[in-house]
Motif scaffolding. Structure first.
Motif, PDB file in Angstrom:
ATOM      1  N   ASP A   1       0.466  24.546  -0.324  1.00  0.00           N
ATOM      2  CA  ASP A   1      -1.429  24.152  -1.105  1.00  0.00           C
ATOM      3  C   ASP A   1      -1.834  23.383  -0.671  1.00  0.00           C
ATOM      4  OD1 ASP A   1      -2.652  22.915  -3.426  1.00  0.00           O
ATOM      5  OD2 ASP A   1      -2.827  24.826  -4.024  1.00  0.00           O
ATOM      6  N   LEU A   2      -3.341  23.014   0.147  1.00  0.00           N
ATOM      7  CA  LEU A   2      -3.836  22.220   0.568  1.00  0.00           C
ATOM      8  C   LEU A   2      -3.804  20.158  -0.513  1.00  0.00           C
ATOM      9  CD1 LEU A   2      -7.255  23.648   2.768  1.00  0.00           C
ATOM     10  CD2 LEU A   2      -4.804  22.690   3.223  1.00  0.00           C
ATOM     11  N   PHE A   3      -4.174  21.317  -1.512  1.00  0.00           N
ATOM     12  CA  PHE A   3      -4.211  19.938  -2.144  1.00  0.00           C
ATOM     13  C   PHE A   3      -2.825  18.999  -2.218  1.00  0.00           C
ATOM     14  CE2 PHE A   3      -3.369  17.822  -6.409  1.00  0.00           C
ATOM     15  CZ  PHE A   3      -4.894  17.030  -6.881  1.00  0.00           C
ATOM     16  N   ASN A   4      -1.894  19.443  -2.633  1.00  0.00           N
ATOM     17  CA  ASN A   4      -0.592  19.423  -2.035  1.00  0.00           C
ATOM     18  C   ASN A   4       0.181  18.861  -1.256  1.00  0.00           C
ATOM     19  OD1 ASN A   4       1.182  20.045  -5.678  1.00  0.00           O
ATOM     20  ND2 ASN A   4       0.280  21.702  -5.166  1.00  0.00           N
ATOM     21  N   LEU A   5      -0.492  19.479  -0.372  1.00  0.00           N
ATOM     22  CA  LEU A   5      -0.674  18.930   0.855  1.00  0.00           C
ATOM     23  C   LEU A   5      -1.255  17.377   1.757  1.00  0.00           C
ATOM     24  CD1 LEU A   5       0.101  18.875   4.094  1.00  0.00           C
ATOM     25  CD2 LEU A   5      -2.309  20.205   4.729  1.00  0.00           C
ATOM     26  N   PHE A   6      -2.337  17.602   0.751  1.00  0.00           N
ATOM     27  CA  PHE A   6      -2.916  16.053   0.162  1.00  0.00           C
ATOM     28  C   PHE A   6      -1.780  15.149  -0.084  1.00  0.00           C
ATOM     29  CE2 PHE A   6      -5.491  13.072  -1.924  1.00  0.00           C
ATOM     30  CZ  PHE A   6      -6.247  11.890  -0.180  1.00  0.00           C
ATOM     31  N   VAL A   7      -1.254  15.781  -1.142  1.00  0.00           N
ATOM     32  CA  VAL A   7      -0.581  14.078  -2.180  1.00  0.00           C
ATOM     33  C   VAL A   7       0.854  14.012  -1.378  1.00  0.00           C
ATOM     34  CG1 VAL A   7       0.521  13.760  -3.924  1.00  0.00           C
ATOM     35  CG2 VAL A   7      -1.033  15.774  -4.631  1.00  0.00           C
ATOM     36  N   PHE A   8       1.519  15.205  -0.844  1.00  0.00           N
ATOM     37  CA  PHE A   8       2.354  14.569   0.398  1.00  0.00           C
ATOM     38  C   PHE A   8       2.110  14.013   1.542  1.00  0.00           C
ATOM     39  CE2 PHE A   8       3.936  18.793  -1.895  1.00  0.00           C
ATOM     40  CZ  PHE A   8       5.466  17.340  -1.994  1.00  0.00           C
ATOM     41  N   PHE A   9       1.071  14.288   2.023  1.00  0.00           N
ATOM     42  CA  PHE A   9       0.209  13.098   2.945  1.00  0.00           C
ATOM     43  C   PHE A   9       0.528  11.135   2.685  1.00  0.00           C
ATOM     44  CE2 PHE A   9       0.129  15.677   6.086  1.00  0.00           C
ATOM     45  CZ  PHE A   9      -0.548  15.611   7.194  1.00  0.00           C
ATOM     46  N   GLU A  10      -0.293  11.172   0.591  1.00  0.00           N
ATOM     47  CA  GLU A  10      -0.626  10.339   0.884  1.00  0.00           C
ATOM     48  C   GLU A  10       1.020   9.760   0.162  1.00  0.00           C
ATOM     49  OE1 GLU A  10      -3.294   8.590   0.451  1.00  0.00           O
ATOM     50  OE2 GLU A  10      -3.369  10.111   1.611  1.00  0.00           O
TER      51      GLU A  10
ATOM     52  N   THR B   1      -6.242  12.971  13.497  1.00  0.00           N
ATOM     53  CA  THR B   1      -6.175  12.052  13.654  1.00  0.00           C
ATOM     54  C   THR B   1      -4.543  11.465  13.628  1.00  0.00           C
ATOM     55  OG1 THR B   1      -8.441  11.313  13.044  1.00  0.00           O
ATOM     56  CG2 THR B   1      -6.842   9.334  12.590  1.00  0.00           C
ATOM     57  N   LYS B   2      -3.627  11.785  12.728  1.00  0.00           N
ATOM     58  CA  LYS B   2      -2.406  12.147  13.194  1.00  0.00           C
ATOM     59  C   LYS B   2      -2.096  11.971  13.921  1.00  0.00           C
ATOM     60  CE  LYS B   2       0.558  10.238  10.454  1.00  0.00           C
ATOM     61  NZ  LYS B   2       0.615   8.297   9.835  1.00  0.00           N
ATOM     62  N   SER B   3      -1.955  13.290  14.568  1.00  0.00           N
ATOM     63  CA  SER B   3      -1.309  13.953  15.674  1.00  0.00           C
ATOM     64  C   SER B   3      -1.964  12.637  17.036  1.00  0.00           C
ATOM     65  CB  SER B   3      -1.796  15.025  15.792  1.00  0.00           C
ATOM     66  OG  SER B   3      -3.122  15.563  15.973  1.00  0.00           O
ATOM     67  N   ALA B   4      -2.951  12.484  16.539  1.00  0.00           N
ATOM     68  CA  ALA B   4      -3.572  11.374  17.924  1.00  0.00           C
ATOM     69  C   ALA B   4      -3.823  11.887  19.252  1.00  0.00           C
ATOM     70  CB  ALA B   4      -1.901  10.396  18.644  1.00  0.00           C
TER      71      ALA B   4
ATOM     72  N   LEU C   1      -2.073  -3.164  10.224  1.00  0.00           N
ATOM     73  CA  LEU C   1      -3.789  -3.519   9.271  1.00  0.00           C
ATOM     74  C   LEU C   1      -4.773  -2.310   9.800  1.00  0.00           C
ATOM     75  CD1 LEU C   1      -4.807  -7.034   8.894  1.00  0.00           C
ATOM     76  CD2 LEU C   1      -4.252  -5.487   7.045  1.00  0.00           C
ATOM     77  N   GLN C   2      -4.256  -2.500  11.026  1.00  0.00           N
ATOM     78  CA  GLN C   2      -5.224  -0.982  12.271  1.00  0.00           C
ATOM     79  C   GLN C   2      -4.741   0.435  11.386  1.00  0.00           C
ATOM     80  OE1 GLN C   2      -6.234  -1.113  16.642  1.00  0.00           O
ATOM     81  NE2 GLN C   2      -4.097  -0.158  16.293  1.00  0.00           N
ATOM     82  N   TYR C   3      -3.538  -0.034  11.908  1.00  0.00           N
ATOM     83  CA  TYR C   3      -2.767   1.225  11.166  1.00  0.00           C
ATOM     84  C   TYR C   3      -2.965   2.568   9.482  1.00  0.00           C
ATOM     85  CZ  TYR C   3       1.278   4.432   9.478  1.00  0.00           C
ATOM     86  OH  TYR C   3       2.136   5.794   9.260  1.00  0.00           O
ATOM     87  N   ILE C   4      -3.233   1.220   8.575  1.00  0.00           N
ATOM     88  CA  ILE C   4      -3.490   1.071   7.426  1.00  0.00           C
ATOM     89  C   ILE C   4      -5.325   2.058   7.092  1.00  0.00           C
ATOM     90  CG2 ILE C   4      -4.081  -0.224   5.005  1.00  0.00           C
ATOM     91  CD1 ILE C   4      -1.872  -1.194   5.736  1.00  0.00           C
ATOM     92  N   ALA C   5      -5.911   0.611   7.682  1.00  0.00           N
ATOM     93  CA  ALA C   5      -7.491   1.745   8.197  1.00  0.00           C
ATOM     94  C   ALA C   5      -8.127   2.604   8.787  1.00  0.00           C
ATOM     95  CB  ALA C   5      -8.143   0.519   8.346  1.00  0.00           C
ATOM     96  N   VAL C   6      -6.817   3.016   9.863  1.00  0.00           N
ATOM     97  CA  VAL C   6      -7.320   4.408  10.302  1.00  0.00           C
ATOM     98  C   VAL C   6      -6.513   5.209   9.182  1.00  0.00           C
ATOM     99  CG1 VAL C   6      -7.095   5.923  12.595  1.00  0.00           C
ATOM    100  CG2 VAL C   6      -6.725   3.490  12.463  1.00  0.00           C
ATOM    101  N   ASN C   7      -5.858   5.216   8.864  1.00  0.00           N
ATOM    102  CA  ASN C   7      -5.057   6.112   7.917  1.00  0.00           C
ATOM    103  C   ASN C   7      -5.878   6.478   6.820  1.00  0.00           C
ATOM    104  OD1 ASN C   7      -2.605   7.975   8.606  1.00  0.00           O
ATOM    105  ND2 ASN C   7      -2.384   5.537   9.187  1.00  0.00           N
TER     106      ASN C   7
ATOM    107  N   SER D   1       5.192   5.023   4.346  1.00  0.00           N
ATOM    108  CA  SER D   1       5.060   4.454   5.926  1.00  0.00           C
ATOM    109  C   SER D   1       3.942   2.279   6.259  1.00  0.00           C
ATOM    110  CB  SER D   1       4.236   5.316   6.537  1.00  0.00           C
ATOM    111  OG  SER D   1       2.932   5.373   6.447  1.00  0.00           O
ATOM    112  N   TYR D   2       3.099   2.678   5.442  1.00  0.00           N
ATOM    113  CA  TYR D   2       2.867   1.152   4.762  1.00  0.00           C
ATOM    114  C   TYR D   2       4.016  -0.068   5.070  1.00  0.00           C
ATOM    115  CZ  TYR D   2      -1.922   4.218   4.466  1.00  0.00           C
ATOM    116  OH  TYR D   2      -2.943   4.657   4.429  1.00  0.00           O
ATOM    117  N   GLY D   3       4.580   0.099   3.830  1.00  0.00           N
ATOM    118  CA  GLY D   3       5.085  -0.861   3.733  1.00  0.00           C
ATOM    119  C   GLY D   3       6.472  -0.956   4.792  1.00  0.00           C
ATOM    120  N   LEU D   4       6.931   0.384   5.307  1.00  0.00           N
ATOM    121  CA  LEU D   4       7.701   0.280   6.238  1.00  0.00           C
ATOM    122  C   LEU D   4       7.691  -0.790   7.212  1.00  0.00           C
ATOM    123  CD1 LEU D   4       9.201   3.666   6.034  1.00  0.00           C
ATOM    124  CD2 LEU D   4      10.855   0.913   5.379  1.00  0.00           C
ATOM    125  N   VAL D   5       6.308  -0.047   7.928  1.00  0.00           N
ATOM    126  CA  VAL D   5       5.556  -1.057   9.508  1.00  0.00           C
ATOM    127  C   VAL D   5       5.893  -2.197   9.229  1.00  0.00           C
ATOM    128  CG1 VAL D   5       3.104  -0.790  10.647  1.00  0.00           C
ATOM    129  CG2 VAL D   5       4.253   1.658   9.810  1.00  0.00           C
TER     130      VAL D   5
END
Length: 544
Positions: free
Chosen positions: A141-150, A233-236, A173-179, A156-160
Motif C-alpha cells: 500500500d503506497l500510504f503505508n509504504l510512505f509511513v515505513f519510509f519515514e 533519489t533514494k536509490s542514487a 544535514l545534507q542527507y536530511i535535506a535531500v530526504n 537513520s537520521y539519528g544513526l547517521v
C-alpha cells in the motif's frame, strides 16, 4: 457455550507481520533502558535480529513451497484489500528480509565493542530502522509504504549522527535535506495517483491503471513519475545521487552497512512497482518509463565508475561502488527481460553483501593508514620511485595484516565482478541473459550491447581503483599491525562467507531467484492473489 474455530486458518500467515512487530516491540523496550545497560541492550537487540533471521528463512520456505502462487498475505485488522492494509510476502520479499537480517547481524556484532556504547539510543534506533526497512519490503500500500519510509528515515537520521563529529554533522544535514525533499515528492506523487485511480493498494492500482485512457492516463503517468523521483533519489540514480558518497564516508561503519541496504530499498520499490503496474498488457500505460530507467541506470553506472576512479578515500569508494550497483539494477529493470532480472537480482544480493563487508573493513584498514604513509605513497607514484626489493629475511606477515589484506582482496574481487566469487557469477549471468534473450526475441538491441560494455568497463575501473587503494595501504605502508577485536573482524568474514556460499550454491540460488522473477513478471496472478485474499471468518457460536 462452546466455540468452534474455523479450521482453514493458516497459522503461517502470521509470520508475515513478525518482521515489523518484533523490531517495534524490541525498540520500545530498549528505549526505556538508560546508559550503562550495554550487555542487556546488545543481548535483546541481537536476539531480536536472530529471530528475524529465522523468520526470514521460514518465509522463504513457505513462499517457495507452501503458499498459493508463492504469496503469503496478512490482512491487518482482518479487512480485505484494497480497503484494509495488506502485508504481502513472496519469494522476493522473503529474500530481501533475509538479506536485511544478515546485514543487521553483521552491523550489530561489529558495533558491540565500541560504537553501540557511544550513545544511549543506538539500539532502539537500530530496531526502528529495521522495522521501517522490513515494512517497506512487505507493505503493498503506497500510504503505508510512505509511513515505513519515514520510520526508516527518521531512525537513520539519528544513526547517521551517532558518534557525531563535524564531518558527520555536515553530511547528516545534507542527507536530511535531500530526504525531506524526496518525501515531498512521495506525497505529491501519491496524491496524483489516488486522484486518478481512487486507491493506494498497489495491486488495485495496477488493475485500475490498465483501463485508464486519455487525460486520466496522462495524469497517472505524471503521478508515477513524481513518485519515482523519491525512490530514484533514494536509490542514487544520476543526477540524484550526489549526496550518497559524502554520507557513506561520514557515517560510522555499522550505520554505513545499513545505508548500503537502504539505497537498495528504493531500487526494490521501483522493481516492484514497474513490473506490477506497467507490464505489456497494461493498456495505455504499458511499458511506461522503461527507457528512462534503462538509460538513467546506465548513466548512473558511468557516474559511479568515474567517481571510483577519481577518489582515493575508502568511504567514498564504497559509496560510488553502491551507486554502480544501484545503477546496474535500475538498468536491468528498464531493459525489461525476465531472464536478465534473475541475474540482476543475484547481482543485487552479491554486491550488497560485498559492499557491506567493505564498509565494515574500512575502519580496520584505516588503523594502518597513517598520514605519513599516505603522503609517501602519493609521492612514490608522482615521481615514479622504483622500489628495489631487498633480500628476503624470512619475516612472516603479521596475522592481522594477512587477514585484512585477504578480506580486502575478497571484497575487491566481488565488487569488481572478477572470478571466482559471486560478483563474477552475477555478471556472467547478466551477459548470458543479454546474449541469449530467448527463441522468440529479435536479437540483441543497441541498448543491450551498451549495457554489457558499461558493466564490463565499470568492473575494470572498480578493480583498478580498489587495487590502487590496496597497494597504497598494504604494500607501501610500513605501519605496525593494527589491534583488531574479534567482534569487529568476524562480521566481515561472515558476510564474505555468505558470498562464497552464494558462489558454491549458485545453481539453487539462481533457481530460487528465477522463480521469484517469474512471479513478479505475472502481475495478473499477483493482483488476483492480493485482491482475492479473504478475511478470517468470525468464530461460529453454537449452543451446548
Amino acid at each position: 457455550m462452546s466455540v468452534a474455530m474455523t479450521t482453514g486458518v493458516e497459522w503461517s500467515r502470521h509470520l508475515v507481520m513478525l518482521p515489523i512487530v518484533l523490531p517495534l516491540l524490541c525498540g520500545a523496550v530498549l528505549a526505556t533502558l538508560t546508559q550503562g545497560w550495554h550487555r542487556l541492550k546488545f543481548a535483546l537487540a541481537y536476539g531480536a535480529v536472530l529471530a528475524l533471521l529465522a523468520n526470514a528463512v521460514a518465509l522463504m520456505h513457505f513462499a517457495d513451497s507452501e503458499w498459493k502462487n508463492g504469496i503469503g498475505i496478512y490482512l491487518a485488522a482482518n479487512w480485505a484489500a484494497p480497503f484494509g492494509i495488506a502485508l504481502v510476502a513472496d519469494r522476493l520479499a522473503a529474500a530481501m528480509l533475509l538479506l536485511t537480517s544478515l546485514l543487521a547481524l553483521a552491523a550489530l556484532h561489529y558495533a558491540q565493542p565500541r560504537w553501540s556504547r557511544i550513545g544511549v539510543h543506538f539500539h532502539p534506533l537500530f530496531q526502528f530502522l529495521l522495522m521501517g526497512i522490513n515494512g517497506a519490503f512487505l507493505t503493498h500500500d503506497l500510504f503505508n509504504l510512505f509511513v515505513f519510509f519515514e520510520v526508516m528515515l527518521a531512525a537513520s537520521y539519528g544513526l547517521v549522527l551517532h558518534g557525531y563529529n563535524v564531518e558527520r554533522l555536515r553530511a547528516s544535514l545534507q542527507y536530511i535535506a535531500v530526504n525531506l525533499v524526496a518525501a515531498l515528492f512521495f506525497l505529491v506523487g501519491t496524491a496524483l495517483i489516488y486522484a486518478t485511480t481512487g486507491t493506494l493498494n498497489m495491486a488495485d492500482i495496477a488493475a485500475r491503471a490498465a483501463v485508464l485512457a486519455g487525460g486520466d492516463a496522462s495524469l497517472f503517468k505524471t503521478g508515477i513519475a513524481v513518485l519515482a523521483l523519491a525512490f530514484l533519489t533514494k536509490s542514487a540514480m544520476w543526477p540524484l545521487g550526489f549526496w550518497l558518497p559524502t554520507t557513506y564516508a561520514a557515517a560510522s561503519p555499522p550505520v554505513a552497512v545499513m545505508l548500503v541496504l537502504m539505497t537498495k530499498v528504493g531500487a526494490y520499490v521501483i522493481l516492484r512497482l514497474w513490473l506490477l503496474t506497467f507490464s505489456g498488457t497494461a493498456g495505455d500505460v504499458a511499458r511506461f518509463g522503461y527507457e528512462a530507467l534503462l538509460w538513467g541506470g546506465m548513466a548512473t553506472i558511468v557516474f559511479g565508475a568515474a567517481g571510483m576512479l577519481a577518489t582515493d578515500t575508502a568511504g567514498r569508494l564504497a559509496g560510488y561502488a553502491a551507486i554502480v550497483s544501484s545503477g546496474t539494477l535500475l538498468a536491468v529493470v528498464g531493459y525489461g527481460q525476465p531472464s536478465l532480472v534473475t541475474a540482476g537480482l543475484y547481482y543485487f544480493l552479491a554486491s550488497t553483501l560485498a559492499i557491506g563487508a567493505f564498509v565494515l573493513l574500512i575502519e580496520l584498514v584505516d588503523r594502518i593508514r597513517t598520514p605519513g604513509a599516505a603522503i609517501l605513497a602519493l609521492t612514490a607514484e608522482a615521481y615514479a620511485v622504483e622500489d628495489m626489493p631487498a633480500e628476503p629475511k624470512g619475516q612472516g606477515v603479521p596475522a592481522a595484516m594477512a587477514l585484512l589484506s585477504l578480506a580486502f582482496a575478497a571484497c575487491a574481487l566481488t565488487i569488481a565482478g572478477l572470478p571466482p566469487l559471486s560478483g563474477f557469477v552475477a555478471k556472467f549471468g547478466m551477459f548470458h541473459a543479454l546474449l541469449d534473450p530467448g527463441p522468440h526475441a529479435p536479437g540483441i538491441a543497441t541498448a543491450g550491447w551498451t549495457l554489457m560494455a558499461l558493466v564490463f568497463v565499470s568492473g575494470l575501473i572498480s578493480i583498478i581503483s580498489l587495487m590502487r587503494f590496496g597497494v597504497r595501504t598494504f604494500w607501501i605502508s610500513d605501519a605496525a599491525p593494527p589491534r583488531l577485536h574479534a567482534a569487529e573482524l568476524a562480521p566481515v568474514f561472515a558476510l564474505l562467507l555468505v558470498s562464497v556460499l552464494m558462489t558454491v550454491q549458485a545453481a539453487p540460488v539462481f533457481d530460487y531467484l528465477a522463480r521469484a522473477g517469474a512471479a513478479i513478471h505475472r502481475p495478473a496472478l499477483y493482483i488476483d492473489r492480493v485482491l482475492g485474499a479473504k478475511p478470517v471468518p468470525a468464530p461460529v457460536t453454537r449452543a451446548p
